[in-house]
Design an enzyme around this catalytic site. Structure first.
Site, short mmCIF file in Angstrom:
data_model
loop_
_atom_site.label_atom_id
_atom_site.label_comp_id
_atom_site.label_asym_id
_atom_site.label_seq_id
_atom_site.Cartn_x
_atom_site.Cartn_y
_atom_site.Cartn_z
N GLN A 1 -48.03 68.77 -47.29
CA GLN A 1 -47.12 69.78 -47.82
C GLN A 1 -45.67 69.31 -47.83
O GLN A 1 -44.81 69.93 -48.46
CB GLN A 1 -47.24 71.05 -46.99
CG GLN A 1 -46.95 70.85 -45.52
CD GLN A 1 -47.58 71.92 -44.66
OE1 GLN A 1 -47.35 73.09 -44.89
NE2 GLN A 1 -48.39 71.54 -43.68
N ASP B 1 -49.28 51.72 -36.23
CA ASP B 1 -49.89 50.75 -37.13
C ASP B 1 -51.41 50.88 -37.17
O ASP B 1 -52.06 51.12 -36.15
CB ASP B 1 -49.54 49.32 -36.68
CG ASP B 1 -48.08 48.98 -36.91
OD1 ASP B 1 -47.35 49.82 -37.45
OD2 ASP B 1 -47.69 47.86 -36.52
N LYS C 1 -38.81 47.40 -46.83
CA LYS C 1 -39.57 47.99 -45.74
C LYS C 1 -38.69 47.91 -44.50
O LYS C 1 -38.29 46.83 -44.10
CB LYS C 1 -40.88 47.23 -45.52
CG LYS C 1 -41.67 47.73 -44.31
CD LYS C 1 -42.96 46.91 -44.11
CE LYS C 1 -43.67 47.34 -42.83
NZ LYS C 1 -44.91 46.53 -42.60
N ARG D 1 -43.65 55.95 -43.07
CA ARG D 1 -44.83 55.87 -42.23
C ARG D 1 -44.91 57.11 -41.36
O ARG D 1 -43.90 57.64 -40.90
CB ARG D 1 -44.77 54.61 -41.37
CG ARG D 1 -45.13 53.33 -42.13
CD ARG D 1 -46.62 53.12 -42.23
NE ARG D 1 -47.16 53.11 -40.89
CZ ARG D 1 -47.07 52.06 -40.06
NH1 ARG D 1 -46.47 50.95 -40.46
NH2 ARG D 1 -47.57 52.12 -38.85
N ASP E 1 -42.99 40.54 -45.36
CA ASP E 1 -42.76 41.28 -44.11
C ASP E 1 -41.88 40.46 -43.17
O ASP E 1 -41.06 39.64 -43.61
CB ASP E 1 -44.11 41.65 -43.50
CG ASP E 1 -44.09 43.00 -42.80
OD1 ASP E 1 -43.50 43.10 -41.71
OD2 ASP E 1 -44.66 43.97 -43.33
N ASP E 2 -42.03 40.62 -41.89
CA ASP E 2 -41.17 40.04 -40.86
C ASP E 2 -41.24 38.50 -40.86
O ASP E 2 -42.10 37.90 -41.49
CB ASP E 2 -41.60 40.59 -39.50
CG ASP E 2 -40.49 40.60 -38.47
OD1 ASP E 2 -39.46 39.94 -38.68
OD2 ASP E 2 -40.66 41.27 -37.43
N ASP F 1 -38.21 48.80 -40.56
CA ASP F 1 -39.00 49.06 -39.35
C ASP F 1 -38.18 49.77 -38.27
O ASP F 1 -37.07 50.23 -38.50
CB ASP F 1 -39.59 47.73 -38.84
CG ASP F 1 -41.01 47.85 -38.35
OD1 ASP F 1 -41.36 48.91 -37.77
OD2 ASP F 1 -41.78 46.89 -38.51
#
EC number: 3.2.1.22
Length: 471
Positions: A251, A209, A147, A205, A72-73, A149
């Site tokens: 959906q 968070d 990923k 997402r 991650d970061d 952001d």
């Protein structure tokens, strides 16, 4: 007083937007892996990633499908004179290519992180306006997953079109490199990502968070669970808050593009065993990515046995790829310490004609719960085969690894891992078609037409079933 909510199609634009096949050939089932952020945040290093990968492999979790190791970061030290990102030499002394090679040599896939903004969320250089050189950096370092952001985005949001084009720029840049890179949007569901994400990404997402709380409200997550179009997603969102936001969105997800409910909080905070047992299968049945957020070196036997429950993972990795639907929801009077209390029933079709069913108790006391075939097959017409057939009921938690065996595996007893399902040797799709018993739980009874499925569900807990046509 009870309030009842039945699923409606009031926000469905599937006929307009649809759910298309994977735009880049990746993400045919939801991704599985590990991400450092929820436990380690900026405390990252080459050693952390490689040691974690080795531990995941030793525990048999890699062969269950947890193959993405996602950094991650906080990995960067800036840009070089040519404008390319540079890895922090103190944290990654051998460079990112070394990390990628080690992971690939051990059958893992390597994920990295950036932001569609001037800076990342932790204040490191972002990729907005630098998409092509940054995509090439990731490709040059043999990255398999990005990923991406949403911090410091210079106000480039507010309509779906604005956000779409900001994220499409990186999608196009990744494709231009020629390297297959799984593209995971982390824009918190801003600007209705679930409508447009599948055309440019493999997952997105859909909320702020997550935090390791089952129901606790938090002012930093200002939208309640009914506000799927949250204008300020925030963070520190509870499991139930995120799940309720996700309810209408299934959906708009499917093979190649998935709603991401955020990383798993099993063994991250102080969730009870019943809460962890509810959290994991709900993420699985709505086809969210299954990304471990915990320190795998400190797993408890009970948490390990959740992450390694093959019969639950098989629901998530089902090749049909249809997220389950929340069929009904009631508020209940026995609220918990935060004033929260509700019960729900979810149901969804599986590839081999089976059906997955969950009875979820968000109340504060154990309670009897029930459902019927009419509710389970809510889209079927009266007199249809589904409603006139008898179904065998399989409890998907019944064959959970016991604590003694889990302790042995955590203690690096290689023999003990032999009981685990190995998706490297036999995919979940093949295991399901061959009726591998590890993927089906334990038969506990049958449900005939006009009968009622009754059970007792613990507080903040779940009853989780696979229904199979009776022989």
């Amino acid at each position: 007083m009870f309030a009842f909510y039945f699923l409606t199609a009031c926000i469905s634009l599937k006929g307009v937007f649809g759910v298309s096949p994977s735009y880049n050939g990746l993400g045919l089932t939801p991704q599985m892996g590990w991400d450092n952020w929820n436990t380690f945040a900026c405390d990252v290093s080459e050693q952390l990633l490689l040691d974690t990968a080795d531990r995941i492999s030793d525990l048999g979790l890699k062969d269950m499908g947890y193959k993405y190791i996602i950094l991650d970061d906080c990995w960067s030290s800036g840009r070089d004179s040519d404008g390319f990102l540079v890895a922090d030499e103190q944290k990654f002394p051998n460079g990112m290519g070394h990390v990628a090679d080690h992971l690939h040599n051990n059958s893992f896939l390597f994920g990295m992180y950036s932001s569609a903004g001037e800076y990342t969320c932790a204040g490191y250089p972002g990729s907005l306006g630098r998409e092509e050189e940054d995509a090439q950096f990731f490709a040059n370092n043999r990255v398999d997953y990005l990923k991406y952001d949403n911090c410091y985005n210079k106000g480039q949001f507010g309509t779906p079109e604005i956000s779409y084009h900001r994220y499409k720029a990186m999608s196009d840049a990744l494709n231009k490199t020629g390297r297959p890179i799984f593209y995971s949007l982390c824009n918190w569901g801003q600007d209705l990502t679930f409508y447009w994400g599948s055309g440019i990404a493999n997952s997105w997402r859909m909320s702020g968070d997550i935090t390791a709380e089952f129901t606790r409200p938090d002012s930093r997550c200002p939208c309640d669970g009914d506000e799927y179009d949250c204008k300020y997603a925030g963070f520190h969102c509870s499991i139930m808050n995120i799940l309720n936001k996700a309810a209408p969105m299934g959906q708009n997800a499917g093979v190649g593009g998935w709603n991401d409910l955020d990383n798993l909080e099993v063994r991250v905070g102080n969730l009870t065993d019943d809460e962890e047992k509810a959290h994991f299968p709900m993420w699985a049945m709505v086809k969210s990515p299954l990304i471990i957020g915990a320190d795998v070196n400190t797993l408890k036997p009970s948490s390990y046995s959740i992450y390694s429950q093959a019969s639950v993972i098989a629901i998530n990795q089902d090749p049909k790829g249809i997220p389950a639907t929340r069929v009904w929801r009631y508020y209940v009077s026995d609220t918990d310490e935060y004033g929260q209390g509700e019960i729900q029933m979810w149901s969804g079709p599986l590839d081999n004609g089976d059906q997955v069913v969950a009875l979820l108790n968000g109340g504060s006391v154990p309670r009897p719960m029930n459902t019927t075939l009419e509710e389970i097959f809510f889209d079927s017409n009266l007199g249809s085969k589904e409603l006139t057939s008898t179904w065998d009921i399989y409890d998907l938690w019944a064959n959970r690894v016991d604590n003694s065996t889990a302790s042995a595996i955590l203690g690096q007893n290689k023999t003990a891992t032999g009981i685990l399902y190995n998706a490297t040797e036999q995919s979940y799709k093949d295991g399901l078609s061959k009726n591998d018993t590890r993927l089906f739980g334990q038969k506990i009874g049958s449900l005939s037409p006009n009968a009622i499925l009754n059970t007792t569900v613990p507080a903040h807990g779940i009853a989780f079933y696979r229904l199979r046509p009776s022989a």
